[in-house]
Design a protein around this motif. Structure first.
Motif, PDB file in Angstrom:
ATOM      1  N   LYS A 176      29.501 -16.578 -38.489  1.00  0.00           N
ATOM      2  CA  LYS A 176      28.943 -16.714 -39.836  1.00  0.00           C
ATOM      3  C   LYS A 176      27.421 -16.639 -39.761  1.00  0.00           C
ATOM      4  CE  LYS A 176      32.803 -17.546 -42.218  1.00  0.00           C
ATOM      5  NZ  LYS A 176      33.266 -16.789 -43.367  1.00  0.00           N
ATOM      6  N   PRO A 177      26.859 -15.444 -39.817  1.00  0.00           N
ATOM      7  CA  PRO A 177      27.483 -14.185 -40.182  1.00  0.00           C
ATOM      8  C   PRO A 177      27.787 -13.319 -38.962  1.00  0.00           C
ATOM      9  CG  PRO A 177      25.130 -13.938 -40.313  1.00  0.00           C
ATOM     10  CD  PRO A 177      25.369 -15.335 -39.821  1.00  0.00           C
ATOM     11  N   HIS A 178      28.597 -12.276 -39.193  1.00  0.00           N
ATOM     12  CA  HIS A 178      28.772 -11.193 -38.219  1.00  0.00           C
ATOM     13  C   HIS A 178      27.589 -10.246 -38.455  1.00  0.00           C
ATOM     14  CE1 HIS A 178      31.400  -8.312 -35.841  1.00  0.00           C
ATOM     15  NE2 HIS A 178      30.419  -7.527 -36.273  1.00  0.00           N
ATOM     16  N   VAL A 179      26.698 -10.147 -37.478  1.00  0.00           N
ATOM     17  CA  VAL A 179      25.474  -9.358 -37.646  1.00  0.00           C
ATOM     18  C   VAL A 179      25.719  -7.922 -37.181  1.00  0.00           C
ATOM     19  CG1 VAL A 179      23.046  -9.116 -37.003  1.00  0.00           C
ATOM     20  CG2 VAL A 179      24.034 -11.398 -37.342  1.00  0.00           C
ATOM     21  N   ASP A 250      14.300 -14.019 -40.802  1.00  0.00           N
ATOM     22  CA  ASP A 250      14.438 -14.692 -42.099  1.00  0.00           C
ATOM     23  C   ASP A 250      15.788 -14.396 -42.731  1.00  0.00           C
ATOM     24  OD1 ASP A 250      11.887 -15.626 -41.730  1.00  0.00           O
ATOM     25  OD2 ASP A 250      10.941 -14.168 -43.086  1.00  0.00           O
ATOM     26  N   ALA A 251      16.246 -13.148 -42.609  1.00  0.00           N
ATOM     27  CA  ALA A 251      17.535 -12.779 -43.196  1.00  0.00           C
ATOM     28  C   ALA A 251      18.682 -13.505 -42.501  1.00  0.00           C
ATOM     29  CB  ALA A 251      17.722 -11.264 -43.097  1.00  0.00           C
ATOM     30  N   LEU A 252      18.613 -13.614 -41.170  1.00  0.00           N
ATOM     31  CA  LEU A 252      19.658 -14.320 -40.432  1.00  0.00           C
ATOM     32  C   LEU A 252      19.664 -15.799 -40.795  1.00  0.00           C
ATOM     33  CD1 LEU A 252      21.870 -14.430 -38.313  1.00  0.00           C
ATOM     34  CD2 LEU A 252      20.097 -14.582 -36.543  1.00  0.00           C
ATOM     35  N   GLU A 253      18.486 -16.356 -40.938  1.00  0.00           N
ATOM     36  CA  GLU A 253      18.375 -17.773 -41.328  1.00  0.00           C
ATOM     37  C   GLU A 253      19.042 -17.992 -42.684  1.00  0.00           C
ATOM     38  OE1 GLU A 253      14.826 -20.916 -40.622  1.00  0.00           O
ATOM     39  OE2 GLU A 253      14.361 -19.277 -42.012  1.00  0.00           O
ATOM     40  N   ARG A 254      18.779 -17.121 -43.625  1.00  0.00           N
ATOM     41  CA  ARG A 254      19.381 -17.248 -44.955  1.00  0.00           C
ATOM     42  C   ARG A 254      20.902 -17.054 -44.885  1.00  0.00           C
ATOM     43  NH1 ARG A 254      17.839 -13.850 -50.503  1.00  0.00           N
ATOM     44  NH2 ARG A 254      19.726 -14.459 -51.665  1.00  0.00           N
ATOM     45  N   ALA A 255      21.348 -16.070 -44.113  1.00  0.00           N
ATOM     46  CA  ALA A 255      22.789 -15.803 -44.009  1.00  0.00           C
ATOM     47  C   ALA A 255      23.531 -17.002 -43.424  1.00  0.00           C
ATOM     48  CB  ALA A 255      23.010 -14.557 -43.154  1.00  0.00           C
ATOM     49  N   LYS A 256      22.921 -17.643 -42.438  1.00  0.00           N
ATOM     50  CA  LYS A 256      23.545 -18.834 -41.853  1.00  0.00           C
ATOM     51  C   LYS A 256      23.571 -19.972 -42.864  1.00  0.00           C
ATOM     52  CE  LYS A 256      23.006 -18.203 -36.897  1.00  0.00           C
ATOM     53  NZ  LYS A 256      24.436 -18.466 -36.632  1.00  0.00           N
ATOM     54  N   ARG A 257      22.487 -20.117 -43.588  1.00  0.00           N
ATOM     55  CA  ARG A 257      22.402 -21.204 -44.563  1.00  0.00           C
ATOM     56  C   ARG A 257      23.440 -21.024 -45.667  1.00  0.00           C
ATOM     57  NH1 ARG A 257      17.482 -20.565 -45.528  1.00  0.00           N
ATOM     58  NH2 ARG A 257      17.575 -19.399 -47.489  1.00  0.00           N
ATOM     59  N   ASP A 261      29.440 -13.877 -44.695  1.00  0.00           N
ATOM     60  CA  ASP A 261      30.359 -13.286 -43.723  1.00  0.00           C
ATOM     61  C   ASP A 261      29.672 -12.218 -42.870  1.00  0.00           C
ATOM     62  OD1 ASP A 261      32.704 -14.738 -44.529  1.00  0.00           O
ATOM     63  OD2 ASP A 261      32.748 -13.484 -46.328  1.00  0.00           O
ATOM     64  N   ILE A 262      28.793 -11.432 -43.503  1.00  0.00           N
ATOM     65  CA  ILE A 262      28.200 -10.278 -42.825  1.00  0.00           C
ATOM     66  C   ILE A 262      26.712 -10.172 -43.154  1.00  0.00           C
ATOM     67  CG2 ILE A 262      28.245  -7.732 -42.631  1.00  0.00           C
ATOM     68  CD1 ILE A 262      31.231  -7.958 -43.518  1.00  0.00           C
ATOM     69  N   LEU A 263      25.912  -9.848 -42.131  1.00  0.00           N
ATOM     70  CA  LEU A 263      24.505  -9.515 -42.328  1.00  0.00           C
ATOM     71  C   LEU A 263      24.291  -8.092 -41.817  1.00  0.00           C
ATOM     72  CD1 LEU A 263      21.513 -10.080 -42.938  1.00  0.00           C
ATOM     73  CD2 LEU A 263      21.330 -11.077 -40.628  1.00  0.00           C
ATOM     74  N   LEU A 264      23.887  -7.207 -42.719  1.00  0.00           N
ATOM     75  CA  LEU A 264      23.597  -5.818 -42.374  1.00  0.00           C
ATOM     76  C   LEU A 264      22.087  -5.648 -42.254  1.00  0.00           C
ATOM     77  CD1 LEU A 264      26.076  -4.126 -44.873  1.00  0.00           C
ATOM     78  CD2 LEU A 264      26.127  -3.768 -42.405  1.00  0.00           C
ATOM     79  N   ILE A 265      21.617  -5.183 -41.100  1.00  0.00           N
ATOM     80  CA  ILE A 265      20.176  -5.039 -40.863  1.00  0.00           C
ATOM     81  C   ILE A 265      19.836  -3.555 -40.722  1.00  0.00           C
ATOM     82  CG2 ILE A 265      18.213  -5.644 -39.401  1.00  0.00           C
ATOM     83  CD1 ILE A 265      19.743  -8.095 -38.465  1.00  0.00           C
ATOM     84  N   ASP A 266      19.031  -3.052 -41.656  1.00  0.00           N
ATOM     85  CA  ASP A 266      18.520  -1.684 -41.563  1.00  0.00           C
ATOM     86  C   ASP A 266      17.334  -1.671 -40.602  1.00  0.00           C
ATOM     87  OD1 ASP A 266      18.170   0.993 -42.010  1.00  0.00           O
ATOM     88  OD2 ASP A 266      17.222   0.766 -43.984  1.00  0.00           O
ATOM     89  N   THR A 267      17.091  -0.521 -39.965  1.00  0.00           N
ATOM     90  CA  THR A 267      15.984  -0.419 -39.004  1.00  0.00           C
ATOM     91  C   THR A 267      15.261   0.907 -39.201  1.00  0.00           C
ATOM     92  OG1 THR A 267      17.413   0.596 -37.327  1.00  0.00           O
ATOM     93  CG2 THR A 267      17.186  -1.803 -37.268  1.00  0.00           C
ATOM     94  N   ALA A 268      14.082   1.004 -38.619  1.00  0.00           N
ATOM     95  CA  ALA A 268      13.310   2.244 -38.677  1.00  0.00           C
ATOM     96  C   ALA A 268      13.946   3.295 -37.769  1.00  0.00           C
ATOM     97  CB  ALA A 268      11.862   1.980 -38.263  1.00  0.00           C
ATOM     98  N   GLY A 269      13.570   4.557 -37.998  1.00  0.00           N
ATOM     99  CA  GLY A 269      14.140   5.639 -37.190  1.00  0.00           C
ATOM    100  C   GLY A 269      13.119   6.685 -36.823  1.00  0.00           C
TER     101      GLY A 269
END
Length: 381
Positions: A176-179, A250-257, A261-269
């Motif tokens: 919680k969450p599946h990253v 910060d996003a992971l902290e919020r997702a845990k709080r 179920d899921i945290l999707l992280i976009d990244t640069a390319g």
């Protein structure tokens, strides 16, 4: 006397009248001499007179207008139909080539060589091409074969290669969450893929948070915010140029709080600056592991099928940067190089979780080996 004088005053005498006539030029005669002969244009044909309207008492009543039939809603095509349509360019290249080689012809060495070259040009790669043609030769060498027989045999061989990598993306319910860290070059379709995944997860009843980690592209952040509104998923974002690792934390902290179920992280390319990109991706993973050593549970590489053989170099480059756990192949509908997926499966053996054959949400689905192989060869599923 007075009347006589007035009359004489008003009417000129005869000599005066003659004098006036002599002094006045003959204007009419002069005009006749000066005017050119008129040019007569042909008269336009008279328009036909409209027929008289019938007298109301004897006019037939106008028929009532026929009711307009209600337009039927468009039939929604199934996934297999969309898959076949999406692979049309790849299928056409292969089926036409096979028909050209095997029309009323025995399977000999020359035919096998031509077939192998065709498969290589369709981006199946030399190893895969040699493997499937060898299987065809094992059972049909020296015999007359039809194009349909060849396509069926090739489809079965390709399905065997793809079957081990056709794995659905499994979400760990205890995490919680599946990253899910999504990587890939700019233009491969990362942002759109994340938006579609978020919507599909929400349709399954899962709670999702999106982290707009490509902080150098304002358009990517805006696009994710639109997808977030559509799917009802909150999007964590910061100003352009912000630290991507800090945003992911910060996003992971919020997702845990919020126990998402899921945290999707976009990244640069930005692959043109490989050293900086590698440092950034590794920093993101290092920072989120400080909060949860098990993260990220999935690292998915998004590949654009239209790049053909360049997809191989992308797998290798991102494999050096991060531990890629699976692939998502997009834009198969815009490419005649659908065979690249077979070559990737043969060479790297990475799970292929999802494929995209169009722009709509329904055009991205879990990868199925047999359906893909038969569609690639233009066969009904």
């Amino acid at each position: 006397m007075l009347k006589f004088w007035r009359r004489n005053k008003q009417e000129p005498t005869k000599p005066e009248q003659e004098e006036v006539r002599q002094d006045t030029p003959d204007i009419e005669a002069e005009e006749e001499r000066q005017e050119p002969e008129p040019v007569f244009e042909p008269e336009p044909e008279p328009e036909p007179e409209p027929e008289p309207e019938p007298i109301a008492a004897f006019a037939e009543p106008e028929p009532a207008p026929a009711p307009v039939p209600e337009s039927e809603p468009p039939v929604k095509k199934g996934w297999l139909s969309r898959l076949r349509e999406g692979l049309t360019k790849s299928t056409t290249k292969l089926t036409e080539g096979i028909s050209g080689i095997f029309t009323k012809r025995k399977l000999d060495d020359e035919a096998l060589e031509e077939l192998e070259e065709l498969l290589i040009t369709a981006d199946l790669g030399p190893v895969t091409a040699a493997k499937v043609t060898a299987e065809l030769a094992r059972t049909r060498f020296g015999k007359e074969v039809s194009p349909d027989e060849v396509r069926r045999t090739l489809a079965a061989s390709i399905a065997q290669i793809l079957q081990p990598v056709a794995e659905p993306l499994v979400i760990d319910p205890d995490a919680k969450p599946h990253v899910i860290l999504v990587v890939g070059v700019n233009g491969a379709g990362k942002t759109t893929t994340i938006g579609k995944m978020a919507k599909q997860f929400r349709n399954e009843g899962k709670s999702v948070i999106i982290a707009a980690g490509d902080t150098f592209r304002a358009a990517a952040v805006q696009q994710l915010q639109v997808w977030g509104e559509r799917s009802g998923c909150p999007v964590v974002s910061k100003e352009t140029g912000a630290d991507a690792a800090g945003l992911a934390f910060d996003a992971l902290e919020r997702a845990k709080r919020e126990k998402a179920d899921i945290l999707l992280i976009d990244t640069a390319g930005r692959l043109q600056n490989k050293a900086n990109l590698m440092a950034e991706l590794q920093k993101i993973i290092r920072v989120i592991k400080k909060m949860d050593p098990e993260t990220p549970q999935s690292v998915l590489l998004v590949l654009d099928a239209t790049t053909g053989q360049n997809a191989h170099s992308q797998v290798e480059v991102f494999g050096e940067m991060v531990n890629v756990t699976g692939l998502i192949v997009t834009k198969l509908d815009g490419s005649a190089r659908g065979g690249v997926l077979v070559a990737l499966a043969e060479k790297y053996g990475l799970p292929v979780h999802l494929i995209g054959v169009g722009e709509s949400l329904e055009d991205m689905r879990p990868f199925e080996a047999e359906s893909f192989a038969r569609s690639l060869m233009g066969l009904e599923n």
